[in-house]
Structures are given as C-alpha cells and as structure tokens.
Design a protein around this motif. Sequence first.
Motif, PDB file in Angstrom:
ATOM      1  N   GLN A  53      -6.785  -5.065   6.923  1.00 42.28           N
ATOM      2  CA  GLN A  53      -5.838  -5.029   5.810  1.00 42.28           C
ATOM      3  C   GLN A  53      -5.119  -6.357   5.626  1.00 42.28           C
ATOM      4  N   PRO A 103      -7.220  -7.119   1.570  1.00 46.79           N
ATOM      5  CA  PRO A 103      -6.266  -7.147   0.460  1.00 46.79           C
ATOM      6  C   PRO A 103      -5.110  -8.130   0.594  1.00 46.79           C
ATOM      7  N   PHE A 104      -4.722  -8.492   1.833  1.00 47.34           N
ATOM      8  CA  PHE A 104      -3.584  -9.394   2.004  1.00 47.34           C
ATOM      9  C   PHE A 104      -3.917 -10.510   2.992  1.00 47.34           C
ATOM     10  N   LYS A 121       0.023 -13.403   0.510  1.00 47.81           N
ATOM     11  CA  LYS A 121      -0.744 -13.453  -0.737  1.00 47.81           C
ATOM     12  C   LYS A 121      -1.483 -12.137  -0.920  1.00 47.81           C
ATOM     13  N   ASN A 122      -1.296 -11.537  -2.090  1.00 47.24           N
ATOM     14  CA  ASN A 122      -2.050 -10.353  -2.475  1.00 47.24           C
ATOM     15  C   ASN A 122      -3.360 -10.848  -3.071  1.00 47.24           C
ATOM     16  N   GLN A 124      -5.775  -9.290  -4.447  1.00 44.62           N
ATOM     17  CA  GLN A 124      -6.246  -8.624  -5.657  1.00 44.62           C
ATOM     18  C   GLN A 124      -5.532  -9.139  -6.898  1.00 44.62           C
ATOM     19  N   THR A 125      -4.221  -9.388  -6.784  1.00 42.18           N
ATOM     20  CA  THR A 125      -3.461  -9.842  -7.944  1.00 42.18           C
ATOM     21  C   THR A 125      -3.271 -11.352  -7.963  1.00 42.18           C
ATOM     22  N   GLU A 127      -0.829 -12.809  -6.534  1.00 43.00           N
ATOM     23  CA  GLU A 127       0.598 -13.071  -6.342  1.00 43.00           C
ATOM     24  C   GLU A 127       0.870 -13.419  -4.887  1.00 43.00           C
ATOM     25  N   GLN A 128       1.820 -14.324  -4.693  1.00 43.83           N
ATOM     26  CA  GLN A 128       2.224 -14.660  -3.341  1.00 43.83           C
ATOM     27  C   GLN A 128       3.725 -14.861  -3.289  1.00 43.83           C
ATOM     28  N   SER A 139       5.375  -4.661   2.707  1.00 48.30           N
ATOM     29  CA  SER A 139       4.516  -4.952   1.557  1.00 48.30           C
ATOM     30  C   SER A 139       3.080  -4.516   1.790  1.00 48.30           C
ATOM     31  N   VAL A 140       2.571  -4.723   3.003  1.00 47.02           N
ATOM     32  CA  VAL A 140       1.179  -4.392   3.299  1.00 47.02           C
ATOM     33  C   VAL A 140       0.999  -2.886   3.429  1.00 47.02           C
TER      34      VAL A 140
END
Length: 141
Positions: A53, A103-104, A121-122, A124-125, A127-128, A139-140
Amino acid sequence: MGSILGGGRYDNLTGIFGMPGISGVGISFGIDRIFDVLNALDAYPKDAVNGTQLLFINFGERETAYCLPFVAQARAAGIRTEIFPDAAKMKKQMSYANAKQIPFVALAGENEIAAGKLTLKNMQTGEQALVTPDELIASVK
C-alpha cells in the motif's frame, strides 16, 4: 486449458545411465501451465498481487535511516509497507510503484528531514502533501 500435472511409471528408467532393469515413478507440476491458468481465470487474490500500500523512496543511507522508524510505524498500523531496496534513480523507483500499482509513495529528502515530516504522494491522483508520520498513516488507511 489442458493438464497441469503429469506423471507415471517409467520402465527401465535408469537404463540410459548404465543401470538397466530399474523402474521408476515420477510426477511433475507444470508451473508455467499453472501460471497461465491463474492468469486466464484471473484467479489471483487481489491482496496477493497488489499487496503493498505504501512505498518509501530510497534516496540513500541517511534518508533510509530517517525513514525506517516510519516504515515500522506504518507496518504496526497494519499498512503493507516496503522501502525500495537500493538508492536507484527516482524514475526507476516511481516506475516500480506504478508497475506494482502501489497507491501511495513516501519521500524524505533534506527538506522533509529538516522539518521532521514526509512527502506523501497519491499515485492515482498525483496529489502530494507534506505530512507528519501520523497524518501519513491516517491518509493511507
């Protein structure tokens, strides 16, 4: 799909090695065939295929030493976590994360170490954000 297991009795099996008259039995699993069948049936458990993950990027010894307590903390929280095994180029490490569909990704460079934080950092999106270790775990999860 064909068979994935084979075997039988083999008369005079050792004859080719100079020991005639000794029979044998054997069995064989077709690992390649098993792999092909599992792929064709999409029979892999999702957690087994995409288990990780959170991946910690490895920038070097100092950064790894900083990250190791956070790796342990994430694992203790039940997050399947790994740290990249060597200080390879970031592109290689990010490609690894993408290929494994992690994912992260967590990064810790000079700025993060100075602040006592990590960049999360995500994947998939895209965003970080700069986060504390507790925020990272929240968050995870």
